[in-house]
Design a protein around this motif. Structure first.
Motif, PDB file in Angstrom:
ATOM      1  N   MET A 191     -70.545 -80.087  -8.707  1.00 56.81           N
ATOM      2  CA  MET A 191     -69.931 -79.041  -8.160  1.00 56.81           C
ATOM      3  C   MET A 191     -70.545 -78.476  -6.894  1.00 56.81           C
ATOM      4  N   THR A 192     -69.659 -77.806  -5.925  1.00 52.76           N
ATOM      5  CA  THR A 192     -70.458 -77.398  -4.799  1.00 52.76           C
ATOM      6  C   THR A 192     -70.518 -75.689  -4.684  1.00 52.76           C
ATOM      7  N   ARG A 193     -71.337 -75.189  -4.324  1.00 58.46           N
ATOM      8  CA  ARG A 193     -71.552 -73.683  -4.397  1.00 58.46           C
ATOM      9  C   ARG A 193     -72.152 -73.313  -2.855  1.00 58.46           C
ATOM     10  N   GLY A 194     -71.631 -72.100  -2.522  1.00 52.64           N
ATOM     11  CA  GLY A 194     -72.348 -71.587  -1.272  1.00 52.64           C
ATOM     12  C   GLY A 194     -73.372 -70.757  -1.526  1.00 52.64           C
ATOM     13  N   VAL A 195     -74.449 -70.976  -0.727  1.00 51.35           N
ATOM     14  CA  VAL A 195     -75.727 -70.212  -0.811  1.00 51.35           C
ATOM     15  C   VAL A 195     -75.790 -69.459   0.434  1.00 51.35           C
ATOM     16  N   ASN A 221     -79.313 -58.686  16.188  1.00 51.35           N
ATOM     17  CA  ASN A 221     -80.272 -59.565  16.358  1.00 51.35           C
ATOM     18  C   ASN A 221     -80.295 -60.182  14.629  1.00 51.35           C
ATOM     19  N   CYS A 222     -79.233 -60.541  14.164  1.00 54.52           N
ATOM     20  CA  CYS A 222     -79.119 -60.989  12.828  1.00 54.52           C
ATOM     21  C   CYS A 222     -78.926 -62.689  12.945  1.00 54.52           C
ATOM     22  N   ILE A 223     -79.456 -63.387  11.753  1.00 55.12           N
ATOM     23  CA  ILE A 223     -79.111 -64.622  11.724  1.00 55.12           C
ATOM     24  C   ILE A 223     -78.568 -65.075  10.170  1.00 55.12           C
ATOM     25  N   ARG A 224     -77.419 -65.556  10.130  1.00 55.14           N
ATOM     26  CA  ARG A 224     -77.146 -65.669   8.823  1.00 55.14           C
ATOM     27  C   ARG A 224     -76.808 -67.179   8.551  1.00 55.14           C
ATOM     28  N   ILE A 225     -77.109 -67.517   7.352  1.00 53.72           N
ATOM     29  CA  ILE A 225     -76.847 -68.932   7.039  1.00 53.72           C
ATOM     30  C   ILE A 225     -75.850 -69.132   5.870  1.00 53.72           C
ATOM     31  N   MET A 226     -74.925 -70.008   5.610  1.00 52.89           N
ATOM     32  CA  MET A 226     -73.928 -70.102   4.549  1.00 52.89           C
ATOM     33  C   MET A 226     -74.332 -71.792   4.425  1.00 52.89           C
ATOM     34  N   MET A 227     -75.173 -72.157   3.175  1.00 48.58           N
ATOM     35  CA  MET A 227     -75.577 -73.431   3.174  1.00 48.58           C
ATOM     36  C   MET A 227     -74.668 -74.038   1.717  1.00 48.58           C
ATOM     37  N   ILE A 228     -73.901 -75.078   1.976  1.00 48.25           N
ATOM     38  CA  ILE A 228     -73.096 -75.527   1.011  1.00 48.25           C
ATOM     39  C   ILE A 228     -73.831 -76.744   0.232  1.00 48.25           C
ATOM     40  N   VAL A 229     -74.346 -76.385  -1.432  1.00 48.39           N
ATOM     41  CA  VAL A 229     -74.998 -77.443  -1.886  1.00 48.39           C
ATOM     42  C   VAL A 229     -74.329 -77.706  -3.101  1.00 48.39           C
ATOM     43  N   ASN A 230     -74.671 -79.096  -3.434  1.00 44.13           N
ATOM     44  CA  ASN A 230     -74.284 -79.590  -4.881  1.00 44.13           C
ATOM     45  C   ASN A 230     -75.115 -79.225  -5.957  1.00 44.13           C
ATOM     46  N   THR A 231     -74.791 -78.535  -6.729  1.00 42.18           N
ATOM     47  CA  THR A 231     -75.600 -77.916  -7.773  1.00 42.18           C
ATOM     48  C   THR A 231     -74.765 -77.817  -9.305  1.00 42.18           C
ATOM     49  N   ASP A 232     -75.450 -77.530 -10.250  1.00 40.57           N
ATOM     50  CA  ASP A 232     -74.793 -77.485 -11.586  1.00 40.57           C
ATOM     51  C   ASP A 232     -75.050 -75.778 -12.025  1.00 40.57           C
ATOM     52  N   GLN A 289     -71.922 -70.096 -10.451  1.00 38.97           N
ATOM     53  CA  GLN A 289     -71.937 -69.137  -9.111  1.00 38.97           C
ATOM     54  C   GLN A 289     -72.605 -67.930  -9.262  1.00 38.97           C
ATOM     55  N   LYS A 290     -72.644 -67.090 -10.448  1.00 33.45           N
ATOM     56  CA  LYS A 290     -73.466 -65.886 -10.707  1.00 33.45           C
ATOM     57  C   LYS A 290     -74.696 -65.842 -10.774  1.00 33.45           C
ATOM     58  N   GLU A 291     -75.461 -67.188 -11.025  1.00 33.06           N
ATOM     59  CA  GLU A 291     -76.680 -67.584 -10.895  1.00 33.06           C
ATOM     60  C   GLU A 291     -77.517 -67.710  -9.475  1.00 33.06           C
ATOM     61  N   VAL A 292     -76.583 -68.035  -8.672  1.00 33.19           N
ATOM     62  CA  VAL A 292     -76.958 -68.423  -7.415  1.00 33.19           C
ATOM     63  C   VAL A 292     -77.661 -67.361  -6.720  1.00 33.19           C
ATOM     64  N   VAL A 293     -78.806 -67.758  -6.288  1.00 32.89           N
ATOM     65  CA  VAL A 293     -79.991 -66.614  -5.494  1.00 32.89           C
ATOM     66  C   VAL A 293     -79.605 -66.733  -4.148  1.00 32.89           C
ATOM     67  N   HIS A 294     -78.859 -65.662  -3.582  1.00 34.47           N
ATOM     68  CA  HIS A 294     -78.612 -65.345  -2.291  1.00 34.47           C
ATOM     69  C   HIS A 294     -79.884 -64.592  -1.649  1.00 34.47           C
ATOM     70  N   THR A 295     -80.314 -65.053  -0.383  1.00 35.84           N
ATOM     71  CA  THR A 295     -81.587 -64.611   0.049  1.00 35.84           C
ATOM     72  C   THR A 295     -81.484 -63.660   1.249  1.00 35.84           C
ATOM     73  N   PHE A 296     -82.076 -62.501   1.293  1.00 35.21           N
ATOM     74  CA  PHE A 296     -81.850 -61.608   2.513  1.00 35.21           C
ATOM     75  C   PHE A 296     -83.121 -61.061   2.838  1.00 35.21           C
ATOM     76  N   GLN A 297     -83.665 -61.194   3.979  1.00 33.29           N
ATOM     77  CA  GLN A 297     -84.912 -61.002   4.313  1.00 33.29           C
ATOM     78  C   GLN A 297     -84.873 -60.041   5.654  1.00 33.29           C
ATOM     79  N   ARG A 298     -86.156 -59.208   5.714  1.00 28.64           N
ATOM     80  CA  ARG A 298     -86.319 -58.293   6.706  1.00 28.64           C
ATOM     81  C   ARG A 298     -85.039 -57.320   6.772  1.00 28.64           C
TER      82      ARG A 298
END
Length: 124
Positions: A1-5, A86-97, A100-109
């Motif tokens: 399955m793929t998920r967006g991080v 001054n923002c950089i955003r990433i959408m990473m598409i990954v293969n994972t089991d 969706q509600k357990e995916v950890v999205h990361t926001f810094q600064r």
């Protein structure tokens, strides 16, 4: 399955070194938070706000050991009045089991302001 991080960070200055450094830090934390190996990544999209143009953030991924062959595309974020600069955003598409509600999205600064609902209770 793929998920967006999702991940996002900001830079204080529009310099190549700062863009690459903060993108690298963000990618590494996204990978650590979700146990992502480069082979798990289908592709990644990186967007930047209009004032971030001194370097391609994708260069940061190519410099991380093992990430050289991950397909990455950079683009400019929609210039919405009042949005976080001054923002950089990433959408990473990954293969994972991972669910969706357990995916950890990361926001810094300063980017923690983008999704406080996803960083609630986290020290950033």
């Amino acid at each position: 399955m793929t998920r967006g991080v999702r991940g996002a960070t900001t830079v204080e200055n529009n310099t190549a070194n700062e863009i690459i450094e903060h993108t690298r830090t963000l990618v590494l934390e996204m990978a650590e938070n979700n146990q992502i190996q480069p082979e798990d990544v289908s592709h990644a999209f990186i967007s930047v706000t209009k004032e971030v143009d001194a370097a391609f953030p994708a260069k940061a991924l190519r410099e991380i050991d093992g990430w050289k062959y991950v397909p990455v595309m950079c683009m400019q974020e929609i210039d919405v009045p009042g949005s976080l600069p001054n923002c950089i955003r990433i959408m990473m598409i990954v293969n994972t089991d991972t669910a969706q509600k357990e995916v950890v999205h990361t926001f810094q600064r300063e980017a923690v302001k983008l999704r406080p609902d996803l960083v609630e209770g986290k020290d950033r």
